[in-house]
Design an enzyme around this catalytic site. Structure first.
Site, PDB file in Angstrom:
ATOM      1  N   HIS A   1       0.858  -1.199   0.000  1.00 46.39           N
ATOM      2  CA  HIS A   1       0.000   0.000   0.000  1.00 46.39           C
ATOM      3  C   HIS A   1       0.885   1.236   0.000  1.00 46.39           C
ATOM      4  CE1 HIS A   1      -4.247  -1.419   1.292  1.00 46.39           C
ATOM      5  NE2 HIS A   1      -3.682  -2.310   0.498  1.00 46.39           N
TER       6      HIS A   1
ATOM      7  N   TYR B   1       3.865   6.466   9.886  1.00 48.63           N
ATOM      8  CA  TYR B   1       3.018   5.324   9.526  1.00 48.63           C
ATOM      9  C   TYR B   1       3.839   4.199   8.888  1.00 48.63           C
ATOM     10  CZ  TYR B   1      -1.307   2.941   8.185  1.00 48.63           C
ATOM     11  OH  TYR B   1      -2.332   2.021   8.077  1.00 48.63           O
TER      12      TYR B   1
ATOM     13  N   LYS C   1       0.980   0.176  14.987  1.00 51.02           N
ATOM     14  CA  LYS C   1       2.361   0.063  15.463  1.00 51.02           C
ATOM     15  C   LYS C   1       2.621  -1.167  16.333  1.00 51.02           C
ATOM     16  CE  LYS C   1       3.532   3.163  13.221  1.00 51.02           C
ATOM     17  NZ  LYS C   1       4.173   2.610  12.070  1.00 51.02           N
TER      18      LYS C   1
ATOM     19  N   TYR D   1      -9.232   5.824   7.428  1.00 53.43           N
ATOM     20  CA  TYR D   1      -9.384   6.182   8.850  1.00 53.43           C
ATOM     21  C   TYR D   1     -10.385   7.331   8.890  1.00 53.43           C
ATOM     22  CZ  TYR D   1      -5.069   3.561   9.783  1.00 53.43           C
ATOM     23  OH  TYR D   1      -4.114   2.559   9.900  1.00 53.43           O
TER      24      TYR D   1
ATOM     25  N   PRO E   1      -4.254   0.749  18.499  1.00 52.81           N
ATOM     26  CA  PRO E   1      -4.020   0.225  17.151  1.00 52.81           C
ATOM     27  C   PRO E   1      -4.157   1.268  16.033  1.00 52.81           C
ATOM     28  CG  PRO E   1      -6.065  -0.623  18.059  1.00 52.81           C
ATOM     29  CD  PRO E   1      -5.396   0.112  19.151  1.00 52.81           C
TER      30      PRO E   1
HETATM   31  P1  FAS Z   1       1.203 -11.397  22.043  1.00 52.84           P
HETATM   32  O1  FAS Z   1       0.269 -10.960  23.122  1.00 52.84           O
HETATM   33  O2  FAS Z   1       0.711 -11.474  20.635  1.00 52.84           O
HETATM   34  O3  FAS Z   1       1.799 -12.847  22.383  1.00 52.84           O
HETATM   35  C1  FAS Z   1       2.152 -13.181  23.715  1.00 52.84           C
HETATM   36  C2  FAS Z   1       2.051 -14.693  23.832  1.00 52.84           C
HETATM   37  O4  FAS Z   1       2.465 -15.066  25.152  1.00 52.84           O
HETATM   38  C3  FAS Z   1       0.617 -15.195  23.656  1.00 52.84           C
HETATM   39  O5  FAS Z   1       0.601 -16.236  22.696  1.00 52.84           O
HETATM   40  C4  FAS Z   1       0.224 -15.682  25.056  1.00 52.84           C
HETATM   41  O6  FAS Z   1      -0.621 -16.801  24.993  1.00 52.84           O
HETATM   42  C5  FAS Z   1       1.567 -16.045  25.662  1.00 52.84           C
HETATM   43  N1  FAS Z   1       1.605 -15.952  27.125  1.00 52.84           N
HETATM   44  C6  FAS Z   1       1.052 -15.004  27.911  1.00 52.84           C
HETATM   45  N2  FAS Z   1       1.340 -15.257  29.202  1.00 52.84           N
HETATM   46  C7  FAS Z   1       2.110 -16.384  29.232  1.00 52.84           C
HETATM   47  C8  FAS Z   1       2.727 -17.141  30.256  1.00 52.84           C
HETATM   48  N3  FAS Z   1       2.629 -16.772  31.529  1.00 52.84           N
HETATM   49  N4  FAS Z   1       3.433 -18.251  29.920  1.00 52.84           N
HETATM   50  C9  FAS Z   1       3.569 -18.604  28.598  1.00 52.84           C
HETATM   51  N5  FAS Z   1       3.005 -17.936  27.571  1.00 52.84           N
HETATM   52  C10 FAS Z   1       2.285 -16.833  27.897  1.00 52.84           C
HETATM   53  N6  FAS Z   1      -1.491  -4.254  16.612  1.00 52.84           N
HETATM   54  C11 FAS Z   1      -1.524  -3.607  15.434  1.00 52.84           C
HETATM   55  O7  FAS Z   1      -0.479  -3.181  14.953  1.00 52.84           O
HETATM   56  N7  FAS Z   1      -2.711  -3.427  14.775  1.00 52.84           N
HETATM   57  C12 FAS Z   1      -3.890  -3.911  15.280  1.00 52.84           C
HETATM   58  O8  FAS Z   1      -4.949  -3.745  14.683  1.00 52.84           O
HETATM   59  C13 FAS Z   1      -3.902  -4.613  16.491  1.00 52.84           C
HETATM   60  N8  FAS Z   1      -5.065  -5.137  17.021  1.00 52.84           N
HETATM   61  C14 FAS Z   1      -5.019  -5.779  18.227  1.00 52.84           C
HETATM   62  C15 FAS Z   1      -6.195  -6.334  18.800  1.00 52.84           C
HETATM   63  C16 FAS Z   1      -6.144  -6.988  20.036  1.00 52.84           C
HETATM   64  C17 FAS Z   1      -7.418  -7.564  20.648  1.00 52.84           C
HETATM   65  C18 FAS Z   1      -4.921  -7.106  20.725  1.00 52.84           C
HETATM   66  C19 FAS Z   1      -4.851  -7.779  22.086  1.00 52.84           C
HETATM   67  C20 FAS Z   1      -3.751  -6.571  20.165  1.00 52.84           C
HETATM   68  C21 FAS Z   1      -3.796  -5.912  18.911  1.00 52.84           C
HETATM   69  N9  FAS Z   1      -2.652  -5.397  18.313  1.00 52.84           N
HETATM   70  C22 FAS Z   1      -2.660  -4.744  17.133  1.00 52.84           C
HETATM   71  C23 FAS Z   1      -1.391  -5.525  18.960  1.00 52.84           C
HETATM   72  C24 FAS Z   1      -0.865  -6.909  18.702  1.00 52.84           C
HETATM   73  O9  FAS Z   1      -0.815  -7.118  17.319  1.00 52.84           O
HETATM   74  C25 FAS Z   1       0.461  -7.025  19.389  1.00 52.84           C
HETATM   75  O10 FAS Z   1       1.269  -5.881  19.190  1.00 52.84           O
HETATM   76  C26 FAS Z   1       1.228  -8.270  19.003  1.00 52.84           C
HETATM   77  O11 FAS Z   1       0.397  -9.375  19.191  1.00 52.84           O
HETATM   78  C27 FAS Z   1       2.468  -8.317  19.885  1.00 52.84           C
HETATM   79  O12 FAS Z   1       2.990  -9.575  19.806  1.00 52.84           O
HETATM   80  P2  FAS Z   1       3.657 -10.254  21.110  1.00 52.84           P
HETATM   81  O13 FAS Z   1       4.585  -9.273  21.731  1.00 52.84           O
HETATM   82  O14 FAS Z   1       4.157 -11.558  20.623  1.00 52.84           O
HETATM   83  O15 FAS Z   1       2.472 -10.435  22.143  1.00 52.84           O
HETATM   84  C1  PHB Z   2      -6.208  -4.016  10.689  1.00 52.01           C
HETATM   85  O1  PHB Z   2      -6.304  -4.271   9.469  1.00 52.01           O
HETATM   86  O2  PHB Z   2      -6.535  -4.818  11.586  1.00 52.01           O
HETATM   87  C2  PHB Z   2      -5.680  -2.666  11.105  1.00 52.01           C
HETATM   88  C3  PHB Z   2      -5.072  -1.868  10.149  1.00 52.01           C
HETATM   89  C4  PHB Z   2      -4.577  -0.632  10.529  1.00 52.01           C
HETATM   90  C5  PHB Z   2      -4.714  -0.213  11.838  1.00 52.01           C
HETATM   91  C6  PHB Z   2      -5.311  -1.024  12.808  1.00 52.01           C
HETATM   92  C7  PHB Z   2      -5.804  -2.263  12.436  1.00 52.01           C
HETATM   93  O3  PHB Z   2      -4.235   1.012  12.194  1.00 52.01           O
END
Ligand code: FAS
Ligand code: PHB
Length: 389
Positions: free
Chosen positions: A72, A384, A296, A200, A292
């Protein structure tokens, strides 16, 4: 059992770190609380910065992304007066890749399988021991049996609710937090995206985002009060509210359909310092959370992994401690820039209950500057698409 680096958490941070280290001949064991199926069922991020794309190539997990991802070169920002397109290529010479975090995680699992990487799923009661000492180790339970893993280092990749950050003493940790007075209700639908780039939307009714995963898989979000529950929102109610917040011509083109995933995520900005405590290093959501809005979260996780993997390689290959000693400071410098960007876009695009007419006028001026001022567009595009590692 012994390994060089124990990795707590098998999400994107833990898997990418394990893959980069294993490819360099450094032994790891990934300890994950959930099953692989559960980890792969999560619908999260959708936009990859150029540094994340480069790291996935470096990890040998970028081939499907190149084939199925979408480059994009810009995105839209709309308000009730106008629809602005920020051309990333023109403003800063870079682009982003639209490719879901779920697919990134799947690709990393496959790359790890190809290396025969050590993953243990379903762990419980993980405890980090002797983190400040000479012989750190990790214990956990699984299927009623207790286990112990000796290691040189521990990577805390276990997300916001994990155990690693809390292993650092309260009087050592310094935490910064901003909780936003709203959440995002997200819907995944097997429908064609309403436009070929992300939109957005700033609207008096609340923020909305039109995103996508592929030509027949769309991802939409609307800002909702923190008191809302997913069951409060029928598909019809969601589509009607999304249409009300998008520009009319876009709303008229929106193809709706049944939601195949629907969830509400709260928004917060959070940083915990330092990222290192003895043999423990925090990565990704274990150390920080961004709203989000700026896309980032996942990208900050990968940049932490880059800095930590570089430090570990220097330690093991060159007996050079500088990368590990400088990890926290170097990662935090990039984290705080991403925090500012995410906070500024969230503030510009959402409807805040406490906002005055003056605040809303400031939002309009910010958007007007993006429409008319090349330096404003350059700053946005650089934020971005991601600053260099
Ligand atoms: P994660 O949370 O992905 O992974 C951590 C892992 O550790 C999990 O698999 C968990 O099960 C495990 N864990 C936890 N406690 C533990 C323990 N005690 N023992 C062993 N394992 C354990 N980011 C964006 O950029 N755009 C988005 O749109 C976006 N939407 C999101 C929506 C939601 C609902 C959430 C929660 C996050 C969102 N994020 C988004 C952010 C997300 O993408 C994170 O930045 C990304 O998952 C980070 O990855 P990890 O650091 O690996 O953490
Ligand atoms: C998504 O596609 O999930 C998404 C994309 C951009 C954002 C947040 C979420 O800033």
């Amino acid at each position: 059992m012994r390994t060089q680096v124990a990795i707590i958490g098998g999400g994107p941070s833990g898997l990418l770190l394990s893959q980069l280290l294993n490819k360099a001949g450094i032994g790891t064991v990934v300890l994950e609380r959930q099953s692989r199926e559960h980890v792969l069922s999560r619908i999260r991020a959708g936009v990859l910065e150029r540094s994340t794309v480069d790291l996935l190539h470096q990890a040998g997990a970028g081939e499907r992304m190149d084939r199925e991802g979408f480059a994009h070169h810009g995105c839209y920002l709309s308000s009730d007066q106008q629809m602005i397109r920020v051309d990333f290529q023109e403003a800063c010479g870079h682009k982003v890749m639209v490719y879901g975090q779920t697919e990134v995680t799947r690709d990393l699992y496959e790359a790890q399988d190809a290396l025969g990487a050590a993953h243990i799923h379903g762990v419980e009661n993980v405890v980090l021991h002797d983190v400040k000492g000479a012989a750190p180790y990790v214990t956990w339970d699984k299927d009623g049996t207790s286990h112990r893993l000796e290691c040189d280092f521990i990577a805390g990749c276990d997300g916001f609710h994990g155990v690693s950050r809390r292993t650092i003493p309260d009087d050592v940790r310094r935490e910064y937090e901003k909780v936003y007075p709203f959440g995002w209700l997200g819907v995944l639908s097997e429908t064609p995206p309403v436009r070929d780039e992300l939109i957005y939307a700033n609207h008096p009714r609340g923020f909305a985002l039109a995103s996508m995963r592929n030509e027949m898989l769309s991802r939409y979000y609307i800002q909702v009060p923190l008191t809302d529950k997913v069951e409060d929102w029928s598909d019809n109610a969601f589509w009607a509210e999304l249409k009300a917040r998008l520009p009319q011509d876009v709303a008229a083109d929106l193809v709706t359909g049944p939601s195949i995933e629907k969830s509400i995520a709260p928004l917060r900005s959070f940083v915990s310092e330092p990222l290192r405590w003895g043999a423990l290093f925090l990565c990704g959501d274990a150390a920080h959370i961004v709203p989000p809005t700026g896309a980032k979260g996942l990208n900050l996780a990968t940049s932490d992994v880059h800095y930590l993997s570089q430090g570990l390689l220097a330690h093991y290959n060159d007996n050079d401690p500088s990368g590990l000693d400088g990890y926290s400071q170097k990662a935090l410098a990039r984290i705080w820039k991403a925090m500012r960007f995410s906070w500024s876009v969230t503030t510009m695009m959402h409807s805040f209950p406490e906002h005055s007419d003056y605040d809303r006028q400031m939002q309009r001026v910010e958007l007007e500057m993006l429409a008319t001022d090349p330096s404003a567009r350059k700053l946005f595009a650089e934020g971005y698409t991601g600053t260099p590692l």
